[in-house]
Design a protein around this motif. Structure first.
Motif, PDB file in Angstrom:
ATOM      1  N   MET A   1     -40.727  38.654  73.187  1.00 53.21           N
ATOM      2  CA  MET A   1     -40.384  37.144  73.555  1.00 53.21           C
ATOM      3  C   MET A   1     -40.611  36.794  75.086  1.00 53.21           C
ATOM      4  N   THR A   2     -41.527  35.594  74.972  1.00 48.35           N
ATOM      5  CA  THR A   2     -41.494  35.096  76.469  1.00 48.35           C
ATOM      6  C   THR A   2     -42.004  33.691  76.479  1.00 48.35           C
ATOM      7  N   VAL A   3     -41.783  33.195  77.503  1.00 45.10           N
ATOM      8  CA  VAL A   3     -42.198  31.833  77.668  1.00 45.10           C
ATOM      9  C   VAL A   3     -43.848  31.235  77.203  1.00 45.10           C
ATOM     10  N   ALA A   4     -44.478  32.342  77.479  1.00 43.17           N
ATOM     11  CA  ALA A   4     -45.769  32.210  77.125  1.00 43.17           C
ATOM     12  C   ALA A   4     -46.165  31.879  75.840  1.00 43.17           C
ATOM     13  N   ASN A   5     -45.331  32.454  74.815  1.00 41.94           N
ATOM     14  CA  ASN A   5     -45.534  31.855  73.444  1.00 41.94           C
ATOM     15  C   ASN A   5     -44.173  31.317  72.873  1.00 41.94           C
ATOM     16  N   TRP A   6     -43.688  30.378  73.810  1.00 45.02           N
ATOM     17  CA  TRP A   6     -42.583  29.523  73.376  1.00 45.02           C
ATOM     18  C   TRP A   6     -42.970  28.842  71.927  1.00 45.02           C
ATOM     19  N   GLU A   7     -43.947  28.531  71.626  1.00 46.15           N
ATOM     20  CA  GLU A   7     -44.277  27.813  70.338  1.00 46.15           C
ATOM     21  C   GLU A   7     -43.840  28.626  69.295  1.00 46.15           C
ATOM     22  N   ALA A   8     -44.293  30.060  68.954  1.00 52.64           N
ATOM     23  CA  ALA A   8     -43.947  30.660  68.068  1.00 52.64           C
ATOM     24  C   ALA A   8     -42.583  31.107  68.368  1.00 52.64           C
ATOM     25  N   VAL A   9     -41.837  31.285  69.316  1.00 55.41           N
ATOM     26  CA  VAL A   9     -40.371  31.519  69.436  1.00 55.41           C
ATOM     27  C   VAL A   9     -39.480  30.359  68.868  1.00 55.41           C
ATOM     28  N   TYR A  10     -39.890  29.018  69.185  1.00 58.81           N
ATOM     29  CA  TYR A  10     -39.034  28.110  68.591  1.00 58.81           C
ATOM     30  C   TYR A  10     -39.454  27.669  67.048  1.00 58.81           C
ATOM     31  N   ASP A  11     -40.507  28.258  66.846  1.00 55.27           N
ATOM     32  CA  ASP A  11     -40.913  27.876  65.389  1.00 55.27           C
ATOM     33  C   ASP A  11     -40.172  29.023  64.485  1.00 55.27           C
ATOM     34  N   PHE A  12     -39.873  30.025  65.200  1.00 57.86           N
ATOM     35  CA  PHE A  12     -38.885  31.012  64.474  1.00 57.86           C
ATOM     36  C   PHE A  12     -37.512  31.036  64.653  1.00 57.86           C
ATOM     37  N   TYR A  13     -36.873  30.339  65.685  1.00 53.84           N
ATOM     38  CA  TYR A  13     -35.559  30.293  65.895  1.00 53.84           C
ATOM     39  C   TYR A  13     -35.134  28.778  65.739  1.00 53.84           C
ATOM     40  N   GLY A  14     -35.979  27.680  65.792  1.00 57.49           N
ATOM     41  CA  GLY A  14     -35.538  26.391  65.735  1.00 57.49           C
ATOM     42  C   GLY A  14     -34.851  26.258  64.275  1.00 57.49           C
ATOM     43  N   PRO A  15     -35.375  26.509  63.086  1.00 62.51           N
ATOM     44  CA  PRO A  15     -34.625  26.205  61.977  1.00 62.51           C
ATOM     45  C   PRO A  15     -33.178  26.902  62.041  1.00 62.51           C
ATOM     46  N   GLY A  16     -33.016  27.646  62.812  1.00 64.30           N
ATOM     47  CA  GLY A  16     -31.640  28.254  62.660  1.00 64.30           C
ATOM     48  C   GLY A  16     -31.675  29.622  61.881  1.00 64.30           C
ATOM     49  N   ARG A  17     -31.199  30.797  62.209  1.00 60.83           N
ATOM     50  CA  ARG A  17     -31.348  31.955  61.731  1.00 60.83           C
ATOM     51  C   ARG A  17     -29.918  32.572  61.454  1.00 60.83           C
ATOM     52  N   ARG A  18     -28.827  31.854  61.444  1.00 66.18           N
ATOM     53  CA  ARG A  18     -27.336  32.042  61.426  1.00 66.18           C
ATOM     54  C   ARG A  18     -27.129  32.798  59.999  1.00 66.18           C
ATOM     55  N   ARG A  19     -26.262  33.583  60.079  1.00 67.89           N
ATOM     56  CA  ARG A  19     -25.929  34.344  58.893  1.00 67.89           C
ATOM     57  C   ARG A  19     -24.229  34.168  58.840  1.00 67.89           C
ATOM     58  N   ASP A  20     -23.526  33.410  57.983  1.00 65.34           N
ATOM     59  CA  ASP A  20     -22.123  33.344  58.039  1.00 65.34           C
ATOM     60  C   ASP A  20     -21.485  34.621  57.758  1.00 65.34           C
ATOM     61  N   GLY A  21     -22.182  35.455  56.905  1.00 65.33           N
ATOM     62  CA  GLY A  21     -21.477  36.656  56.600  1.00 65.33           C
ATOM     63  C   GLY A  21     -21.397  37.658  57.958  1.00 65.33           C
ATOM     64  N   PHE A  22     -22.295  37.347  58.705  1.00 71.15           N
ATOM     65  CA  PHE A  22     -22.136  37.961  60.041  1.00 71.15           C
ATOM     66  C   PHE A  22     -21.516  37.454  60.983  1.00 71.15           C
ATOM     67  N   THR A  23     -21.505  36.107  60.997  1.00 73.33           N
ATOM     68  CA  THR A  23     -20.864  35.403  61.991  1.00 73.33           C
ATOM     69  C   THR A  23     -19.507  35.569  62.266  1.00 73.33           C
ATOM     70  N   TYR A  24     -18.903  35.156  61.057  1.00 70.63           N
ATOM     71  CA  TYR A  24     -17.409  34.918  60.926  1.00 70.63           C
ATOM     72  C   TYR A  24     -16.592  36.186  61.231  1.00 70.63           C
ATOM     73  N   PRO A  25     -16.943  37.316  60.744  1.00 67.42           N
ATOM     74  CA  PRO A  25     -16.421  38.514  60.912  1.00 67.42           C
ATOM     75  C   PRO A  25     -16.418  38.752  62.705  1.00 67.42           C
ATOM     76  N   LEU A  26     -17.752  38.550  63.138  1.00 68.01           N
ATOM     77  CA  LEU A  26     -17.879  38.816  64.533  1.00 68.01           C
ATOM     78  C   LEU A  26     -16.873  37.976  65.278  1.00 68.01           C
ATOM     79  N   LEU A  27     -16.827  36.554  64.734  1.00 71.14           N
ATOM     80  CA  LEU A  27     -15.909  35.734  65.525  1.00 71.14           C
ATOM     81  C   LEU A  27     -14.652  36.118  65.599  1.00 71.14           C
ATOM     82  N   ALA A  28     -14.056  36.710  64.559  1.00 68.17           N
ATOM     83  CA  ALA A  28     -12.670  37.320  64.336  1.00 68.17           C
ATOM     84  C   ALA A  28     -12.613  38.435  65.445  1.00 68.17           C
TER      85      ALA A  28
END
Length: 248
Positions: A1-28
Motif C-alpha cells: 500500500m502506497t500513495v503511488a497506487n492510491w486509485e487501487a487502494v480506494y477502489d478496495f477500501y472505498g466501499p467499506g470492508r467492515r465486518r460487524d461480527g469482527f467489529t463489535y466484539p473488538l469494540l467491547a
C-alpha cells in the motif's frame, strides 16, 4: 500500500470492508480496556438520534492529543447512548494497514489516509489526487446519511493544543467534507468531541482517566454551502467547548 497506487487502494477500501461480527466484539474489548468517561448531554443524544433518523450525515470531529486516541474514541462511541456512531467510517494513516494490525482497521471499516509528510519527494499532483478521492469518499458517506469519524488535526496535537485548540491546527479536510456535502444538496451535522487524559496519556498502558466530552452540534441544512474556513472555525469553537468540559 502506497500513495503511488492510491486509485487501487480506494477502489478496495472505498466501499467499506467492515465486518460487524469482527467489529463489535473488538469494540467491547476496547471499551473494557479503556473505559473512557463520556460526557454528553441528554439533549445532544436525542438530537443526534433525530438527525440520524432523518438521514442527515454526521461528522464526528475530534482532537488528537495522544497515540491512544483511535481506541479511546472507539470505546467512547461504543457507549449505548450513541452506539450508532460507532458504525461510522474512520480515517487513519496508511502505515497502520501494514503488518498484523491490518485486519483491526480493515474489518472495522476504516479507510487509509496518505499523509504528505510520509511521502516526501512524491509529486504534488499524486498527493492532491489521493486527497481529493478521499474527500469524495467521505462526502459520499455524508450525502447517504452516514457517519464519518475524523481527527481534525491530522496528527497528534502539539503541546499548545491540549486544553484549547488553535484555529490553524484544524486542517481543511473537515471543512471540505462539510462543504462538499452541502454543495451536493445534502444536510450535514458536526459533533465536536474533545478528548482529554488526566494522566498517563503518553504511557504504553491504556490510560484509566480518559474523558471524551461532546460539544454543541453544528448543523448546515439550508442556505449556501459554508466555506472551508467557516467550517474550520465552527469545529474549532465546538472542540474548544468540549475540551473545557473534558478537563473540568
Amino acid at each position: 500500500m502506497t500513495v503511488a497506487n492510491w486509485e487501487a487502494v480506494y477502489d478496495f477500501y472505498g466501499p467499506g470492508r467492515r465486518r460487524d461480527g469482527f467489529t463489535y466484539p473488538l469494540l467491547a474489548l476496547v471499551d473494557a480496556l479503556y473505559r473512557p468517561r463520556l460526557r454528553i448531554a441528554d439533549a445532544t443524544v436525542a438530537r443526534l438520534h433525530r438527525l440520524h433518523s432523518d438521514g442527515v450525515g454526521i461528522v464526528v470531529a475530534v482532537n488528537h492529543p495522544s497515540a491512544h486516541d483511535p481506541t479511546v474514541l472507539a470505546a467512547a462511541l461504543f457507549d449505548r447512548r450513541i452506539r450508532f456512531l460507532a458504525s461510522g467510517t474512520g480515517l487513519t494513516k496508511d502505515p497502520l494497514f501494514r503488518g498484523p494490525l491490518r485486519p483491526v482497521f480493515e474489518y472495522t471499516g476504516t479507510v487509509p489516509v496518505f499523509p504528505a509528510k510520509n511521502y516526501e519527494g512524491t509529486a504534488s499532483d499524486i498527493h492532491e489526487a489521493a486527497a481529493t478521492r478521499l474527500i469524495e469518499l467521505c462526502v459520499g458517506r455524508l450525502v447517504d446519511g452516514g457517519v464519518v469519524l475524523t481527527f481534525v488535526e491530522g496528527t497528534n496535537s502539539s503541546a499548545d493544543d491540549l486544553r484549547t485548540l488553535r484555529l490553524e491546527s484544524v486542517k481543511k479536510g473537515v471543512g471540505m467534507m462539510v462543504a462538499g456535502a452541502r454543495e451536493a444538496g445534502a444536510p450535514v451535522a458536526v459533533l465536536p468531541l474533545g478528548l482529554a487524559y488526566h494522566g498517563r496519556e503518553h504511557a504504553k498502558l491504556p490510560p484509566r482517566r480518559a474523558v471524551a466530552a461532546a460539544g454543541p452540534i453544528v448543523v448546515w441544512d439550508s442556505g449556501p454551502p459554508p466555506t472551508v474556513d467557516e467550517v474550520r472555525a465552527a469545529v474549532r469553537d465546538g472542540i474548544d467547548e468540549a475540551l473545557t468540559a473534558a478537563w473540568s
